[in-house]
Motif scaffolding. Structure first.
Motif, PDB file in Angstrom:
ATOM      1  N   ALA A   5      71.249 -85.607 -15.202  1.00 46.00           N
ATOM      2  CA  ALA A   5      71.084 -84.552 -16.201  1.00 46.00           C
ATOM      3  C   ALA A   5      71.925 -83.333 -15.847  1.00 46.00           C
ATOM      4  O   ALA A   5      72.405 -82.629 -16.722  1.00 46.00           O
ATOM      5  CB  ALA A   5      69.614 -84.181 -16.328  1.00 46.00           C
ATOM      6  N   ALA A   6      72.149 -83.097 -14.559  1.00 48.54           N
ATOM      7  CA  ALA A   6      72.963 -81.952 -14.144  1.00 48.54           C
ATOM      8  C   ALA A   6      74.421 -82.118 -14.542  1.00 48.54           C
ATOM      9  O   ALA A   6      75.142 -81.140 -14.679  1.00 48.54           O
ATOM     10  CB  ALA A   6      72.861 -81.753 -12.631  1.00 48.54           C
ATOM     11  N   LEU A   7      74.870 -83.348 -14.745  1.00 47.72           N
ATOM     12  CA  LEU A   7      76.270 -83.570 -15.109  1.00 47.72           C
ATOM     13  C   LEU A   7      76.625 -82.974 -16.461  1.00 47.72           C
ATOM     14  O   LEU A   7      77.767 -82.670 -16.720  1.00 47.72           O
ATOM     15  CB  LEU A   7      76.592 -85.073 -15.117  1.00 47.72           C
ATOM     16  CG  LEU A   7      76.551 -85.755 -13.771  1.00 47.72           C
ATOM     17  CD1 LEU A   7      76.735 -87.252 -13.937  1.00 47.72           C
ATOM     18  CD2 LEU A   7      77.598 -85.185 -12.847  1.00 47.72           C
ATOM     19  N   GLY A  15      73.956 -85.415 -23.478  1.00 50.95           N
ATOM     20  CA  GLY A  15      72.643 -86.019 -23.315  1.00 50.95           C
ATOM     21  C   GLY A  15      72.766 -87.480 -22.948  1.00 50.95           C
ATOM     22  O   GLY A  15      73.805 -87.935 -22.481  1.00 50.95           O
ATOM     23  N   PRO A  16      71.715 -88.247 -23.177  1.00 49.36           N
ATOM     24  CA  PRO A  16      71.772 -89.680 -22.887  1.00 49.36           C
ATOM     25  C   PRO A  16      72.408 -90.449 -24.045  1.00 49.36           C
ATOM     26  O   PRO A  16      72.382 -89.998 -25.190  1.00 49.36           O
ATOM     27  CB  PRO A  16      70.296 -90.054 -22.737  1.00 49.36           C
ATOM     28  CG  PRO A  16      69.570 -89.066 -23.597  1.00 49.36           C
ATOM     29  CD  PRO A  16      70.368 -87.790 -23.530  1.00 49.36           C
ATOM     30  N   LEU A  43      81.122 -88.037 -18.117  1.00 42.86           N
ATOM     31  CA  LEU A  43      80.413 -89.264 -18.467  1.00 42.86           C
ATOM     32  C   LEU A  43      80.056 -89.990 -17.179  1.00 42.86           C
ATOM     33  O   LEU A  43      80.899 -90.138 -16.292  1.00 42.86           O
ATOM     34  CB  LEU A  43      81.307 -90.168 -19.330  1.00 42.86           C
ATOM     35  CG  LEU A  43      80.700 -91.492 -19.760  1.00 42.86           C
ATOM     36  CD1 LEU A  43      79.772 -91.280 -20.959  1.00 42.86           C
ATOM     37  CD2 LEU A  43      81.791 -92.473 -20.139  1.00 42.86           C
ATOM     38  N   LYS A  44      78.806 -90.413 -17.077  1.00 38.93           N
ATOM     39  CA  LYS A  44      78.360 -91.150 -15.890  1.00 38.93           C
ATOM     40  C   LYS A  44      77.399 -92.227 -16.331  1.00 38.93           C
ATOM     41  O   LYS A  44      76.455 -91.967 -17.078  1.00 38.93           O
ATOM     42  CB  LYS A  44      77.671 -90.194 -14.909  1.00 38.93           C
ATOM     43  CG  LYS A  44      77.093 -90.858 -13.680  1.00 38.93           C
ATOM     44  CD  LYS A  44      78.145 -91.422 -12.781  1.00 38.93           C
ATOM     45  CE  LYS A  44      77.524 -92.032 -11.535  1.00 38.93           C
ATOM     46  NZ  LYS A  44      78.390 -92.954 -10.869  1.00 38.93           N
ATOM     47  N   GLU A  45      77.647 -93.461 -15.902  1.00 42.70           N
ATOM     48  CA  GLU A  45      76.722 -94.541 -16.237  1.00 42.70           C
ATOM     49  C   GLU A  45      75.381 -94.287 -15.547  1.00 42.70           C
ATOM     50  O   GLU A  45      75.339 -93.811 -14.420  1.00 42.70           O
ATOM     51  CB  GLU A  45      77.282 -95.909 -15.868  1.00 42.70           C
ATOM     52  CG  GLU A  45      77.557 -96.136 -14.415  1.00 42.70           C
ATOM     53  CD  GLU A  45      78.940 -95.719 -13.945  1.00 42.70           C
ATOM     54  OE1 GLU A  45      79.205 -95.914 -12.736  1.00 42.70           O
ATOM     55  OE2 GLU A  45      79.751 -95.196 -14.725  1.00 42.70           O
ATOM     56  N   SER A  46      74.298 -94.595 -16.260  1.00 44.24           N
ATOM     57  CA  SER A  46      72.961 -94.378 -15.705  1.00 44.24           C
ATOM     58  C   SER A  46      72.142 -95.663 -15.669  1.00 44.24           C
ATOM     59  O   SER A  46      70.937 -95.633 -15.471  1.00 44.24           O
ATOM     60  CB  SER A  46      72.223 -93.283 -16.491  1.00 44.24           C
ATOM     61  OG  SER A  46      72.162 -93.591 -17.863  1.00 44.24           O
ATOM     62  N   VAL A  78      72.738-100.661 -21.523  1.00 43.39           N
ATOM     63  CA  VAL A  78      73.987 -99.967 -21.200  1.00 43.39           C
ATOM     64  C   VAL A  78      73.762 -98.485 -21.492  1.00 43.39           C
ATOM     65  O   VAL A  78      73.760 -98.069 -22.655  1.00 43.39           O
ATOM     66  CB  VAL A  78      75.168-100.526 -22.021  1.00 43.39           C
ATOM     67  CG1 VAL A  78      76.465 -99.816 -21.662  1.00 43.39           C
ATOM     68  CG2 VAL A  78      75.305-102.039 -21.820  1.00 43.39           C
ATOM     69  N   THR A  79      73.525 -97.696 -20.444  1.00 40.90           N
ATOM     70  CA  THR A  79      73.153 -96.293 -20.654  1.00 40.90           C
ATOM     71  C   THR A  79      74.069 -95.341 -19.884  1.00 40.90           C
ATOM     72  O   THR A  79      74.561 -95.670 -18.805  1.00 40.90           O
ATOM     73  CB  THR A  79      71.690 -96.037 -20.258  1.00 40.90           C
ATOM     74  OG1 THR A  79      71.521 -96.308 -18.870  1.00 40.90           O
ATOM     75  CG2 THR A  79      70.734 -96.910 -21.071  1.00 40.90           C
ATOM     76  N   PHE A  80      74.266 -94.165 -20.467  1.00 41.92           N
ATOM     77  CA  PHE A  80      75.125 -93.128 -19.901  1.00 41.92           C
ATOM     78  C   PHE A  80      74.466 -91.762 -20.063  1.00 41.92           C
ATOM     79  O   PHE A  80      73.620 -91.568 -20.935  1.00 41.92           O
ATOM     80  CB  PHE A  80      76.464 -93.063 -20.654  1.00 41.92           C
ATOM     81  CG  PHE A  80      77.300 -94.292 -20.536  1.00 41.92           C
ATOM     82  CD1 PHE A  80      78.233 -94.418 -19.529  1.00 41.92           C
ATOM     83  CD2 PHE A  80      77.154 -95.338 -21.445  1.00 41.92           C
ATOM     84  CE1 PHE A  80      79.006 -95.554 -19.413  1.00 41.92           C
ATOM     85  CE2 PHE A  80      77.926 -96.484 -21.334  1.00 41.92           C
ATOM     86  CZ  PHE A  80      78.855 -96.587 -20.320  1.00 41.92           C
ATOM     87  N   ILE A  81      74.901 -90.816 -19.253  1.00 40.85           N
ATOM     88  CA  ILE A  81      74.654 -89.392 -19.450  1.00 40.85           C
ATOM     89  C   ILE A  81      76.027 -88.784 -19.719  1.00 40.85           C
ATOM     90  O   ILE A  81      76.993 -89.076 -19.007  1.00 40.85           O
ATOM     91  CB  ILE A  81      74.027 -88.731 -18.202  1.00 40.85           C
ATOM     92  CG1 ILE A  81      72.678 -89.369 -17.873  1.00 40.85           C
ATOM     93  CG2 ILE A  81      73.891 -87.227 -18.407  1.00 40.85           C
ATOM     94  CD1 ILE A  81      71.607 -89.178 -18.916  1.00 40.85           C
TER      95      ILE A  81
END
Length: 159
Positions: A5-7, A15-16, A43-46, A78-81
């Motif tokens: 979330a800090a990204l 958001g997600p 973008l970061k995969e979560s 397949v999720t990202f922030i």
């Protein structure tokens, strides 16, 4: 794993993003909702299924994630922030090394950063973000941000 979330802290939108892999789909779009093409994204995969070799592009409508090999089939696997926005605003009288709060951003405005001799300390307060230039190696500098979310500090290179 960093506090995802800090990204997105400090960005105009973010958001997600959650997708369901099909085993054959290689392109996923995130509508960022900004009025123009963002100047910077993060973008970061979560999820484990989102990890893999992919390329990220963006335009005035979407952040597009293109995988070399499709993620496996699954429901919401397949999720990202993500975060998207504009660098900053022009500030009269900005002094390098000072602390400046950026408000009332205007599209097309900018802030010049110069490399300082050392990396700044961690943000003092939760939800604070520091943008700065630091040396990657003897030939290259990079644009970085440090964000504080709860007790975790995330440092991210932005380009």
């Amino acid at each position: 794993m960093p506090d995802l979330a800090a990204l997105r802290t400090g960005f105009a939108a973010g958001g997600p993003a959650t997708f369901s892999g099909t085993g054959s789909q290689t392109v996923f779009n995130i509508a960022h909702g900004l009025p123009t093409t963002p100047e910077v994204i993060t973008l970061k995969e979560s999820s484990d299924d989102a990890a893999g070799h992919y390329k990220v592009t963006y335009d005035s409508t979407n952040i597009t994630i293109t995988y070399a090999v499709a993620p496996i089939s699954g429901s919401s696997n397949v999720t990202f922030i993500w975060g998207a926005g504009y660098i900053a605003e022009a500030i009269q009288g900005f002094t390098p090394g000072s602390t400046t709060v950026l408000t009332n951003k205007t599209i097309g405005d900018f802030l010049n950063f110069t490399k300082q001799g050392s990396t700044p300390g961690d943000p003092a307060s939760v939800e604070d973000t520091i943008f700065y230039i630091r040396a990657i190696d003897s030939n290259n500098n990079g644009f970085f941000m440090k964000s504080k979310k709860a007790a975790a500090i995330a440092e991210v290179q932005l380009g």
